[in-house]
Scaffold this motif. Structure first.
Motif, short mmCIF file in Angstrom:
data_model
loop_
_atom_site.label_atom_id
_atom_site.label_comp_id
_atom_site.label_asym_id
_atom_site.label_seq_id
_atom_site.Cartn_x
_atom_site.Cartn_y
_atom_site.Cartn_z
N ARG A 219 42.22 43.04 36.49
CA ARG A 219 41.64 44.32 36.90
C ARG A 219 40.13 44.24 36.72
O ARG A 219 39.63 43.88 35.66
CB ARG A 219 42.20 45.45 36.04
CG ARG A 219 41.50 46.81 36.20
CD ARG A 219 42.08 47.79 35.19
NE ARG A 219 41.39 49.08 35.21
CZ ARG A 219 40.30 49.37 34.52
NH1 ARG A 219 39.74 48.43 33.74
NH2 ARG A 219 39.76 50.56 34.58
N GLN A 220 39.39 44.57 37.77
CA GLN A 220 37.94 44.59 37.74
C GLN A 220 37.44 45.98 38.14
O GLN A 220 38.12 46.71 38.87
CB GLN A 220 37.37 43.54 38.70
CG GLN A 220 37.84 42.13 38.42
CD GLN A 220 37.26 41.53 37.17
OE1 GLN A 220 36.22 41.98 36.68
NE2 GLN A 220 37.91 40.50 36.64
N VAL A 221 36.26 46.33 37.68
CA VAL A 221 35.69 47.64 37.97
C VAL A 221 34.34 47.48 38.67
O VAL A 221 33.51 46.65 38.25
CB VAL A 221 35.49 48.49 36.69
CG1 VAL A 221 34.97 49.88 37.04
CG2 VAL A 221 36.81 48.60 35.92
N MET A 222 34.14 48.25 39.72
CA MET A 222 32.87 48.31 40.45
C MET A 222 32.25 49.67 40.19
O MET A 222 32.96 50.69 40.18
CB MET A 222 33.11 48.12 41.95
CG MET A 222 33.84 46.84 42.31
SD MET A 222 34.37 46.79 44.06
CE MET A 222 35.83 47.86 44.02
N TYR A 223 30.93 49.70 40.01
CA TYR A 223 30.22 50.94 39.67
C TYR A 223 29.11 51.19 40.68
O TYR A 223 28.45 50.25 41.14
CB TYR A 223 29.59 50.85 38.28
CG TYR A 223 30.54 50.49 37.17
CD1 TYR A 223 31.13 51.47 36.38
CD2 TYR A 223 30.82 49.14 36.89
CE1 TYR A 223 31.99 51.12 35.34
CE2 TYR A 223 31.68 48.79 35.86
CZ TYR A 223 32.27 49.79 35.09
OH TYR A 223 33.11 49.43 34.06
N TRP A 224 28.88 52.46 40.99
CA TRP A 224 27.76 52.86 41.82
C TRP A 224 26.89 53.81 41.02
O TRP A 224 27.35 54.89 40.59
CB TRP A 224 28.22 53.54 43.11
CG TRP A 224 28.81 52.62 44.12
CD1 TRP A 224 28.20 52.13 45.24
CD2 TRP A 224 30.14 52.07 44.14
NE1 TRP A 224 29.05 51.31 45.94
CE2 TRP A 224 30.24 51.25 45.29
CE3 TRP A 224 31.25 52.19 43.29
CZ2 TRP A 224 31.42 50.58 45.61
CZ3 TRP A 224 32.40 51.50 43.61
CH2 TRP A 224 32.49 50.72 44.75
N PHE A 225 25.63 53.40 40.78
CA PHE A 225 24.69 54.22 40.01
C PHE A 225 23.55 54.67 40.91
O PHE A 225 23.10 53.92 41.79
CB PHE A 225 24.10 53.41 38.85
CG PHE A 225 25.07 53.09 37.75
CD1 PHE A 225 25.39 54.03 36.78
CD2 PHE A 225 25.66 51.84 37.67
CE1 PHE A 225 26.27 53.73 35.75
CE2 PHE A 225 26.55 51.52 36.65
CZ PHE A 225 26.85 52.47 35.68
N GLN A 226 23.07 55.88 40.66
CA GLN A 226 21.84 56.33 41.29
C GLN A 226 20.69 55.88 40.39
O GLN A 226 20.56 56.35 39.26
CB GLN A 226 21.82 57.85 41.44
CG GLN A 226 20.58 58.40 42.14
CD GLN A 226 20.57 58.13 43.64
OE1 GLN A 226 21.28 57.29 44.11
NE2 GLN A 226 19.75 58.83 44.38
N PRO A 227 19.85 54.93 40.84
CA PRO A 227 18.79 54.43 39.97
C PRO A 227 17.83 55.53 39.54
O PRO A 227 17.58 56.48 40.29
CB PRO A 227 18.07 53.39 40.85
CG PRO A 227 19.06 53.03 41.90
CD PRO A 227 19.86 54.27 42.16
N ALA A 228 17.30 55.40 38.33
CA ALA A 228 16.27 56.33 37.88
C ALA A 228 15.08 56.27 38.84
O ALA A 228 14.59 55.19 39.16
CB ALA A 228 15.82 55.96 36.46
N GLY A 229 14.68 57.40 39.35
CA GLY A 229 13.59 57.45 40.31
C GLY A 229 14.03 57.32 41.75
O GLY A 229 13.20 57.32 42.66
N CYS A 314 39.45 47.01 41.46
CA CYS A 314 40.02 46.04 42.40
C CYS A 314 40.66 44.94 41.56
O CYS A 314 40.67 45.01 40.33
CB CYS A 314 38.98 45.48 43.36
SG CYS A 314 37.76 44.41 42.59
N MET A 315 41.20 43.94 42.23
CA MET A 315 41.89 42.86 41.51
C MET A 315 41.36 41.50 41.93
O MET A 315 41.14 41.26 43.12
CB MET A 315 43.40 42.93 41.78
CG MET A 315 44.08 44.13 41.14
SD MET A 315 45.86 44.21 41.49
CE MET A 315 45.84 44.78 43.21
N TYR A 316 41.14 40.63 40.93
CA TYR A 316 40.92 39.22 41.17
C TYR A 316 42.24 38.50 40.91
O TYR A 316 42.92 38.79 39.92
CB TYR A 316 39.90 38.62 40.19
CG TYR A 316 38.46 39.03 40.33
CD1 TYR A 316 38.01 39.87 41.34
CD2 TYR A 316 37.53 38.54 39.41
CE1 TYR A 316 36.68 40.21 41.44
CE2 TYR A 316 36.18 38.88 39.50
CZ TYR A 316 35.76 39.72 40.52
OH TYR A 316 34.44 40.06 40.61
N THR A 317 42.59 37.54 41.75
CA THR A 317 43.72 36.66 41.49
C THR A 317 43.15 35.28 41.23
O THR A 317 42.64 34.62 42.13
CB THR A 317 44.70 36.64 42.67
OG1 THR A 317 45.07 37.98 42.98
CG2 THR A 317 45.95 35.84 42.32
#
Length: 383
Positions: A219-229, A314-317
């Motif tokens: 199990r892997q995790v992807m993140y979306w951040f709004q950058p500072a500024g 998502c998943m890595y195999t």
């Protein structure tokens, strides 16, 4: 038999195989357990890195060079920007796997690249802040592919070329038949063909148990951040894709802000996943996970984490040596397998589709795939 080839699994690799096979006049049946667009496997998340200076092994580079040709063809055939070149910078200490491996591949294959000091990286890309003892290898050819759009483009081409595609029809079992063909049983019935391509993603441990490979589904995790500024410095025309390797070997990778001013910038740990199965994966992203990546990003990416916008799993195999498995099945030559892409396979999708079409129709390919033999010593040692 109604079909020449059955393709089992229509994610990244399977959809490409279906398109290539149909282009060769093969009567293709594609089977997919979910709908044509889903986020249950490994071909989603909006973006995947593409690069040629390959730190995993220089042996991948010839496949990447052909993949880039096929990416360009897919863009033209589909009328979609399924691949975008932004440039890429690979950061870490000079002896890190990320930097040293990328440099080795670039030098061995004569790939265009620049080796930048930490100060030069910061000057050129102010959103990146490597430590003083780190360097960056810049590759102008790097960029990102759009996984959902890629799968959709290959499926559309496959159908246009005559393939029959069945969705929401999971395969229950497959078998070789005495006449040298194959049979696939699904919830809807049985299908027969002269050949079978199996590209099962995270379902490899169940559907390819005969290979006796200890696949790890992570199990892997992807993140979306709004950058500072905001994202002004993160637009694809100003910001490269990147991979950063810390002194302890931890790698993070990320992208420009490709989804507009409100879409943020995607980033994730490379590996550092937890074991799961497709049935047991935890789809919830927990606060402690967000805190862990936020703490890690604060050094090399000074305007991240900023504000978390969303996250997804998502998943890595993964195989024991983290190399792919692409080959005729050792016991059944009419069956071709493609699995174990270990979190770094999507950039190869078009060329893997071509390789699978070669193997399914002729039993051989001119592409260099010896590294991906399921009987290679690194896998034999795990049996």
């Amino acid at each position: 038999m109604t079909h020449d080839v059955i393709v089992l699994g229509l994610g990244g690799m399977g959809s490409a195989a279906a398109a290539h096979l149909a282009a060769r006049g093969q009567r293709v049946l594609g089977l997919e357990r979910f709908g044509p667009a889903h986020d249950r496997g490994s071909s989603h998340g909006g973006s995947r890195i593409t690069r040629q200076a390959y730190f995993e092994d220089p042996a991948y580079v010839p496949l990447l060079l052909r993949a880039y040709e096929l990416w360009d063809e897919l863009c033209a055939d589909s009328g979609s920007d399924v691949l975008v070149r932004t440039g890429g910078v690979f950061l870490g200490r000079p002896d890190s796997r990320t930097v040293a491996g990328s440099l080795r591949a670039a030098q061995e294959w004569g790939l265009a690249h620049e080796l930048l000091t930490a100060a030069e990286v910061r000057r050129r890309f102010p959103t990146l802040s490597p430590a003083e003892d780190e360097v960056g290898l810049f590759e102008a050819a790097a960029g990102f592919a759009r996984p959902e759009a890629t799968v959709a483009a290959h499926l559309a081409l496959a159908e246009k070329r005559g393939a029959e595609l069945h969705f929401d029809e999971p395969a229950l079992e497959w078998s070789a038949t005495p006449d040298g063909g194959v049979r696939v049983r699904t919830a809807a019935g049985e299908h027969t063909a002269g050949a079978l391509v199996i590209s099962p993603g995270a379902w490899a441990p169940q559907l390819l148990a005969e290979l006796d490979i200890p696949f790890r589904v992570e199990r892997q995790v992807m993140y979306w951040f709004q950058p500072a500024g905001g994202v002004a410095g993160w637009t694809p025309d100003r910001h490269p894709i990147y991979i950063h390797e810390a002194a302890d070997g931890t790698q993070v990778y990320g992208f420009p802000a490709i989804d507009g001013p409100d879409g943020g910038a995607k980033v994730a740990f490379f590996r550092r996943g937890s074991l799961c199965t497709p049935e047991t994966i935890d789809r919830e992203v927990h606060p402690a996970e967000v805190a862990a990546i936020a703490e890690h990003l604060a050094g090399p990416l000074p305007t991240l984490p900023g504000q978390l916008l969303t996250a997804a799993t998502c998943m890595y195999t993964t195989t024991p040596d983290e190399h792919f498995v692409i080959a005729p099945h050792p016991q059944h030559p009419q069956v071709t397998v493609a699995c174990g892409f270990s979190g770094h396979g999507f950039k190869f999708v078009p060329v893997v589709g071509e390789v699978l079409a070669d193997l399914a129709t002729t039993g051989a390919t001119a592409h260099p795939i010896a590294l991906f033999d399921p009987r290679r010593p690194a896998l034999e040692a795990t049996r």
